[in-house]
Design a protein around this motif. Structure first.
Motif, mmCIF file in Angstrom:
data_model
loop_
_atom_site.group_PDB
_atom_site.id
_atom_site.type_symbol
_atom_site.label_atom_id
_atom_site.label_comp_id
_atom_site.label_asym_id
_atom_site.label_seq_id
_atom_site.Cartn_x
_atom_site.Cartn_y
_atom_site.Cartn_z
ATOM 1 N N LEU A 13 0.825 -1.204 0.000
ATOM 2 C CA LEU A 13 0.000 0.000 0.000
ATOM 3 C C LEU A 13 0.859 1.253 0.000
ATOM 4 O O LEU A 13 0.595 2.196 -0.753
ATOM 5 N N ALA A 14 1.905 1.277 0.825
ATOM 6 C CA ALA A 14 2.768 2.458 0.894
ATOM 7 C C ALA A 14 3.445 2.708 -0.447
ATOM 8 O O ALA A 14 3.539 3.854 -0.906
ATOM 9 N N ARG A 15 3.926 1.649 -1.088
ATOM 10 C CA ARG A 15 4.601 1.829 -2.380
ATOM 11 C C ARG A 15 3.616 2.248 -3.468
ATOM 12 O O ARG A 15 3.962 3.054 -4.342
ATOM 13 N N ALA A 16 2.408 1.714 -3.432
ATOM 14 C CA ALA A 16 1.411 2.099 -4.431
ATOM 15 C C ALA A 16 1.050 3.577 -4.297
ATOM 16 O O ALA A 16 0.956 4.301 -5.298
ATOM 17 N N VAL A 17 0.858 4.030 -3.063
ATOM 18 C CA VAL A 17 0.551 5.446 -2.843
ATOM 19 C C VAL A 17 1.733 6.307 -3.259
ATOM 20 O O VAL A 17 1.566 7.397 -3.829
ATOM 21 N N GLN A 18 2.932 5.833 -3.010
ATOM 22 C CA GLN A 18 4.123 6.567 -3.424
ATOM 23 C C GLN A 18 4.163 6.749 -4.944
ATOM 24 O O GLN A 18 4.562 7.800 -5.448
ATOM 25 N N LEU A 19 3.738 5.727 -5.672
ATOM 26 C CA LEU A 19 3.710 5.820 -7.130
ATOM 27 C C LEU A 19 2.615 6.760 -7.614
ATOM 28 O O LEU A 19 2.764 7.415 -8.643
#
Length: 598
Positions: free
Chosen positions: A236-242
């Motif tokens: 989730l954190a990486r997806a939001v970062q993208l």
């Protein structure tokens, strides 16, 4: 309603991949601030141009070190700027990122590195390197810094990559497509060994560009910025970062819990990604501070007003009258004297938060929205890459996890299980065909294992976890989530596990927050340490309040107060602070048995 869908808002060329998001943002605004890095106590902006240069240099180094397109490269680090840099560099080299939680044990690391066949491991520091050496002595290690101290590091990679041509780099970068695997993300493992989820470039990229259009109020503002403090090993954190990368939203990183409040105050994010446990801690801390200061009644009144105001907003959204004049007056008063202090905890500029990873109680969602912090709760799993449903700024129902994300269909099976199909659904479990056969229906929907219901407007409400469903000895089905959420609303309660499967009645195991107990004792005239009798009497009130929500057959008859603190290190919490119930019941099975001993 048994099925709900949202159409895809933005499509991408099949031959593109995640790296094109960075190239597009660089073309749009090369000198615009894309990231913020804290060094020597100050925040410094990193432009898209500078970031792209660093990514390319590091990617060349990976290629020079022998990393081939399709190879797996593991990353073991806390949340920090270098994690993001490594992620994009791995993709520019055509490789696959394998996140490893920084808190992982040697056994977990060994399993992930063996199952993924990672060819190199990027580690934050020597302490992480020692864990990897114990877990997998033969793996190549690279330290995530630019110190030229003899160890393999980013500095040595960059130096080695100087001979890699632009053409070779572009061939590696552009050779991956939306259908290719971008990351092997291992489930945090609330039960059993983690499984590797094959997340594709399409899963990440399509989620990113569609979320920009789905939540424009958060992401299209010129001043939009966020601070990431959740583990980047979590999908989730990486997806939001993208999403932030695709929209040019400035993003900072922080992982030091002792400096989080300071970083929030300095960075002043406009929105945040938050897990429910943080909301619970903030609420309970504020309540205890007010109680200790002799302002407990004032806080209770402010909280009740915030909740009533938020519920009235929901009523207005459904065609009702909305907040009454007396309620608006009370709300306006507290919005001058108390709610700003709460908003200051988030930095003072936050208007919206996105809540995920586990359920948030309706009471807290209403409280924070009424206090000026809108909570957009969503729902998803590692297997759905990120949220597959979410509330939006204009379409919100507190108590639900929203409507399907663009390009997603949600349906509820006859037994109440939530099933999902769409652009975020992963390719499958790595090296685990038996798990894949169990995970997908014949028509391609992923079986989430969660229970829920869709309302007439297509909003999803989570009612429990299929595996968590308790069946008492009398045959009564009980979903424990509602009781557990209500118990955690009490300031003293840290965690609660409702038990009763194949037992004569429902019971609970409860842990308390030591800091909250001390504050409560001072505010209520109890000596320290607090007597178990006084503590259990107060917790009984929490149990009584929870029992009001369910039928008599579902009520908690007994509870056991555990002399324990559940943490990530103890093995009872995942890195995103979800409770590992199986571990709790294994370690505290005797305590659970005592609840039924007489």
């Amino acid at each position: 309603m048994r099925e709900s869908s949202t159409e895809l808002l933005v499509d991408l060329p099949a031959e593109s991949n995640v790296t094109d998001l960075l190239l597009a943002e660089h073309k749009r605004s090369p000198r615009g601030p894309l990231y913020a890095v804290k060094s020597n106590g100050s925040w410094h902006d990193v432009s898209a141009e500078s970031f792209l240069d660093q990514v390319r240099s590091l990617a060349r180094g990976l290629i020079a070190s022998g990393v081939q397109p399709g190879d797996c490269v593991a990353v073991m680090s806390k949340t920090r700027y270098e994690w993001t840099l490594a992620d994009l560099a791995i993709w520019f080299a055509g490789a696959v990122t394998v996140p490893v939680y920084e808190t992982s044990s040697a056994q977990q690391v060994s399993w992930i590195l063996e199952d993924s066949a990672a060819v190199v491991v990027l580690v934050e520091n020597q302490q992480k390197a020692s864990v990897v050496r114990e877990a997998a002595p033969d793996k190549r290690l690279v330290l995530m810094n630019y110190d030229d101290d003899g160890d393999a590091s980013f500095a040595s990679l960059v130096s080695a990559g100087e001979g890699v041509s632009d053409e070779a780099l572009e061939t590696a970068r552009s050779g991956r497509t939306l259908n290719d695997v971008a990351s092997l993300v291992y489930t945090s493992g609330t039960t059993g060994m983690p499984k590797g989820c094959e997340i594709t470039h399409g899963n990440f990229a399509l989620f990113a560009v569609n979320t920009l259009e789905f939540l424009p109020e958060l992401l299209r503002e010129e001043s939009a910025r966020t601070l990431m403090f959740l583990p980047l090993a979590h999908v989730l954190a990486r997806a939001v970062q993208l999403v932030c990368l695709a929209g040019g939203v400035k993003l900072g990183h922080t992982s030091n819990a002792t400096e989080l409040l300071e970083d929030l105050a300095e960075y002043r994010p406009t929105f945040l990604l938050v897990v429910p446990r943080i909301f619970e801690k903030i609420y309970n801390t504020a309540a205890q501070k007010a109680q200790t200061a002799g302002k407990g009644k004032l806080f209770s009144a402010a909280a009740a007003t915030a909740v009533s105001y938020s519920k009235a907003l929901d009523d207005a959204a459904r065609g009702g009258r909305g907040p009454s004049l007396p309620l608006r007056v009370r709300h306006a008063l507290f919005d001058r004297v108390l709610y700003p202090k709460l908003r200051a905890v988030f930095g003072g500029a936050v208007t919206h938060t996105v809540s995920g990873a586990s359920p948030l109680s309706e009471h807290l969602a209403h409280f924070f929205r009424g206090a000026g912090i809108n909570v957009l709760e969503g729902y998803g799993l590692t297997e759905s890459t990120a949220p597959c449903t979410a509330n939006t700024v204009s379409l919100t129902k507190v108590g639900t996890v929203g409507i399907p994300m663009p390009g997603t269909t949600i349906r509820v099976d006859d037994d109440g299980e939530i099933q999902v199909n769409g652009v975020g659904v992963f390719k499958g479990y790595h090296n685990n065909e038996s798990a894949n056969r169990e995970a997908f229906t014949e028509d391609g929907f992923f079986r989430t294992g969660d229970l829920g219901a869709l309302d007439d407007d297509g909003f999803l409400k989570i009612t429990g976890r299929k595996k968590d469903l308790l069946v008492t000895a009398s045959g009564k089905n009980v979903a424990p989530a509602l009781l557990e959420e209500k118990l955690r609303e009490h300031p003293l309660v840290a965690h609660a596990v409702v038990v009763g499967d194949d037992r004569p009645y429902i019971a609970a195991l409860i842990t308390v927050d030591p800091e909250a107990v001390e504050s409560w004792a001072q505010a209520n005239g109890h000596s320290s340490p607090v007597s178990p009798v006084a503590l259990k009497a107060e917790l009984q009130r929490a149990v009584d309040s929870a029992n009001e929500l369910v039928s008599r057959a579902e009520q908690i008859r007994k509870f056991e107060l555990l002399d324990a603190e559940f943490t990530i290190d103890s093995g009872h919490l995942t890195p995103t602070l979800k409770l590992r119930k199986a571990a709790v019941l294994t370690d505290y099975g005797n305590e659970a048995d005592r609840l039924y001993a007489s």
